[in-house]
Design a protein around this motif. Structure first.
Motif, PDB file in Angstrom:
ATOM      1  N   LEU A 144       0.847   0.955   8.810  1.00 21.20           N
ATOM      2  CA  LEU A 144      -0.542   1.226   9.122  1.00 21.20           C
ATOM      3  C   LEU A 144      -1.219   1.748   7.853  1.00 21.20           C
ATOM      4  O   LEU A 144      -0.691   2.638   7.179  1.00 21.20           O
ATOM      5  CB  LEU A 144      -0.627   2.263  10.237  1.00 21.20           C
ATOM      6  CG  LEU A 144      -1.942   2.406  10.990  1.00 21.20           C
ATOM      7  CD1 LEU A 144      -2.219   1.157  11.817  1.00 21.20           C
ATOM      8  CD2 LEU A 144      -1.888   3.634  11.900  1.00 21.20           C
ATOM      9  N   VAL A 145      -2.369   1.200   7.515  1.00 23.29           N
ATOM     10  CA  VAL A 145      -3.054   1.559   6.275  1.00 23.29           C
ATOM     11  C   VAL A 145      -4.503   1.923   6.565  1.00 23.29           C
ATOM     12  O   VAL A 145      -5.049   1.590   7.622  1.00 23.29           O
ATOM     13  CB  VAL A 145      -3.003   0.412   5.241  1.00 23.29           C
ATOM     14  CG1 VAL A 145      -1.573   0.037   4.913  1.00 23.29           C
ATOM     15  CG2 VAL A 145      -3.765  -0.821   5.759  1.00 23.29           C
ATOM     16  N   ASN A 146      -5.130   2.633   5.596  1.00 20.08           N
ATOM     17  CA  ASN A 146      -6.568   2.852   5.685  1.00 20.08           C
ATOM     18  C   ASN A 146      -7.253   2.192   4.496  1.00 20.08           C
ATOM     19  O   ASN A 146      -6.591   1.525   3.679  1.00 20.08           O
ATOM     20  CB  ASN A 146      -6.907   4.348   5.774  1.00 20.08           C
ATOM     21  CG  ASN A 146      -6.427   5.134   4.563  1.00 20.08           C
ATOM     22  OD1 ASN A 146      -6.190   4.579   3.478  1.00 20.08           O
ATOM     23  ND2 ASN A 146      -6.302   6.445   4.726  1.00 20.08           N
ATOM     24  N   CYS A 147      -8.522   2.372   4.376  1.00 26.21           N
ATOM     25  CA  CYS A 147      -9.284   1.677   3.337  1.00 26.21           C
ATOM     26  C   CYS A 147      -9.120   2.319   1.964  1.00 26.21           C
ATOM     27  O   CYS A 147      -9.689   1.830   0.979  1.00 26.21           O
ATOM     28  CB  CYS A 147     -10.760   1.628   3.718  1.00 26.21           C
ATOM     29  SG  CYS A 147     -11.061   0.810   5.310  1.00 26.21           S
ATOM     30  N   PHE A 148      -8.354   3.432   1.897  1.00 23.33           N
ATOM     31  CA  PHE A 148      -8.155   4.128   0.628  1.00 23.33           C
ATOM     32  C   PHE A 148      -6.747   3.914   0.068  1.00 23.33           C
ATOM     33  O   PHE A 148      -6.380   4.515  -0.931  1.00 23.33           O
ATOM     34  CB  PHE A 148      -8.421   5.628   0.815  1.00 23.33           C
ATOM     35  CG  PHE A 148      -9.733   5.915   1.477  1.00 23.33           C
ATOM     36  CD1 PHE A 148     -10.924   5.774   0.779  1.00 23.33           C
ATOM     37  CD2 PHE A 148      -9.784   6.290   2.811  1.00 23.33           C
ATOM     38  CE1 PHE A 148     -12.142   6.022   1.399  1.00 23.33           C
ATOM     39  CE2 PHE A 148     -10.996   6.541   3.433  1.00 23.33           C
ATOM     40  CZ  PHE A 148     -12.179   6.408   2.733  1.00 23.33           C
ATOM     41  N   GLY A 149      -5.958   3.091   0.746  1.00 25.89           N
ATOM     42  CA  GLY A 149      -4.620   2.790   0.261  1.00 25.89           C
ATOM     43  C   GLY A 149      -3.528   3.671   0.818  1.00 25.89           C
ATOM     44  O   GLY A 149      -2.353   3.486   0.490  1.00 25.89           O
ATOM     45  N   ASP A 150      -3.870   4.648   1.682  1.00 26.86           N
ATOM     46  CA  ASP A 150      -2.838   5.475   2.311  1.00 26.86           C
ATOM     47  C   ASP A 150      -2.128   4.656   3.389  1.00 26.86           C
ATOM     48  O   ASP A 150      -2.730   3.759   4.000  1.00 26.86           O
ATOM     49  CB  ASP A 150      -3.456   6.728   2.940  1.00 26.86           C
ATOM     50  CG  ASP A 150      -4.174   7.588   1.917  1.00 26.86           C
ATOM     51  OD1 ASP A 150      -3.610   7.795   0.823  1.00 26.86           O
ATOM     52  OD2 ASP A 150      -5.301   8.036   2.215  1.00 26.86           O
ATOM     53  N   GLU A 151      -0.885   4.970   3.646  1.00 24.47           N
ATOM     54  CA  GLU A 151      -0.130   4.217   4.643  1.00 24.47           C
ATOM     55  C   GLU A 151       0.880   5.089   5.356  1.00 24.47           C
ATOM     56  O   GLU A 151       1.350   6.100   4.814  1.00 24.47           O
ATOM     57  CB  GLU A 151       0.592   3.025   3.983  1.00 24.47           C
ATOM     58  CG  GLU A 151       1.536   3.380   2.862  1.00 24.47           C
ATOM     59  CD  GLU A 151       2.124   2.162   2.176  1.00 24.47           C
ATOM     60  OE1 GLU A 151       1.440   1.124   2.089  1.00 24.47           O
ATOM     61  OE2 GLU A 151       3.283   2.250   1.734  1.00 24.47           O
TER      62      GLU A 151
END
Length: 413
Positions: free
Chosen positions: A183-190
């Motif tokens: 699962l990722v967000n738009c800032f590259g965190d996962e």
């Protein structure tokens, strides 16, 4: 008359005495030194076996009903702290139960980084106070997920599954194998979403859009994980902010058939091996070979590796790429596409398959090593349909047969 009145009074008192009492008195009547919060429990040194009359209170936030966890439940108290309860036997408590947990006989321990209360007997250690309670998940970001919020019910917003996972299922229900999805967000965190192959939603396709998801925080060694309670709590239908793959298969899970792929083989079984059948080699690539080194024998065979259905409607220029490598002499690997395959039959007998082998820009040639060659892009726009399948066909004869390996099969816009 007095005797009759005595019996009436005695009978009434007997009925009153038989009225069911709840397990515990009100909270303020329990000894203060016998009650601890889950936060206090988590701060204790471990391993620790409880022998006294100590209790915690909380609400069950995740149970076993969907099959995503087994002999485990999660509890959370009013402070927001959570704990994983490992049960001696399955069942007995459900999500929403407000419970008192007697710690006597249980063991506070850690397993692969996850703090847990072990050896919990539902009959002896847990008493349900009320049912149907709702715990609101705490909204956090992926970057805020760490061991300090283990076992807590959380909500993530503005997230989506990695493009490599889009089109895949939560887990491999056919082989009852658990899978990790990123699962990722738009800032590259996962963060990993871990789902059991025994979950009743294992074979459902994960959402492809952006949105919110609710789950319980877990940990495996240094990897933080999220366990969902139901796919209904993955509300992810907004536009994505990262690239998506319509199909991705990298074989890192050690299976040729996970994610809806199919393997079909005809040939010779010798010494317990179906020679030429697609299999996992080296732990993370798909390989087909009809040559037995022990007897220096080639076996005639035909072996298909078929993708799951890919919905290409809504795309304008879908492309296919993959990595391939070959050694030894024999027929080349063939690539096919179909838009009327039924998804389960032997592809040699069912479906209209178009040979697009010549459309692959780069097929490897035997150069004496095992270095993978990128295929280059293969245009699938002539085959746009709601149910498009691709397939790799391996052929071997009794006199020759190359070894072919493939990896990183991707269809994207």
């Amino acid at each position: 008359m007095k005797i009759r009145l005595f019996y009436i009074v005695f009978f009434a008192l007997s009925l009153f005495a038989c009225k069911r009492e709840y397990d515990s008195p009100p909270l303020n009547q329990l000894p203060e030194n016998g009650i601890i919060s889950i936060a206090q429990l988590r701060s204790m040194a471990f391993p620790h076996k409880f022998v006294g009359d100590t209790s915690i209170f909380g609400v069950i936030t995740m149970d076993e009903q969907t099959g995503n966890i087994y002999k485990n439940v999660y509890i959370q108290d009013t402070s927001g702290a959570g704990m994983n309860l490992r049960l001696l036997s399955s069942g007995g408590v459900i999500q929403g139960d407000s419970v008192r947990v007697s710690l006597k006989g249980t063991i506070l321990t850690q397993f692969d980084g996850m703090l847990q209360l072990d050896s919990v007997d539902v009959d002896d250690n847990i008493v349900t106070q009320s049912t149907g309670n709702i715990v609101e998940p705490k909204t956090v970001t992926i970057a805020e997920i760490n061991s300090s919020i283990q076992a807590q019910l959380i909500r993530l917003e503005g997230v989506e599954f990695s493009g490599m996972d889009v089109g895949g299922t939560w887990a491999d229900g056919d082989n009852q194998a658990s899978l990790n999805r990123m699962l990722v967000n738009c800032f590259g965190d996962e963060v990993i979403v871990r789902t059991s192959g025994y979950a009743n939603f294992a074979n459902e396709v994960i959402p492809s859009g952006n949105g919110s998801i609710i789950g319980v925080v877990g940990q495996y060694n240094t990897d933080m994980q999220l366990y969902i309670r139901t796919p209904l709590e993955a509300q992810m239908a907004d536009p994505r902010c990262t690239a998506s793959y319509l199909l991705y298969k990298d074989f890192d899970d050690g299976s040729t058939t996970s994610g809806g792929w199919g393997s079909f083989w005809t040939g010779t079984n010798a010494n317990g091996t179906n020679w030429g059948e697609w299999e996992i080699f080296g732990g993370n690539v798909a390989s087909a070979s009809n040559f037995e080194f022990a007897s220096f024998t080639n076996y005639a065979c035909e072996s298909w590796l078929v993708s799951p259905s890919v919905n290409l409607t809504g795309t304008t220029l879908p492309i296919l790429t993959f990595d391939n490598v070959t050694r030894y002499s024999g027929p080349g690997l063939e690539l096919y596409v179909s838009t009327d395959y039924d998804g389960s039959s032997d592809p040699a007998l069912q479906g209209t398959w178009t040979n697009i082998t010549s459309s692959v820009p780069n097929w490897d040639v035997d150069s004496g090593d095992w270095t993978f060659v990128p295929s280059g892009t293969i245009d699938l726009s002539p085959y746009i349909s709601p149910n498009t399948y691709i397939a790799f066909k391996y052929i071997g004869s009794n006199v020759d047969g190359a070894t072919w390996e493939i990896d990183n099969i991707i269809i994207q816009e």
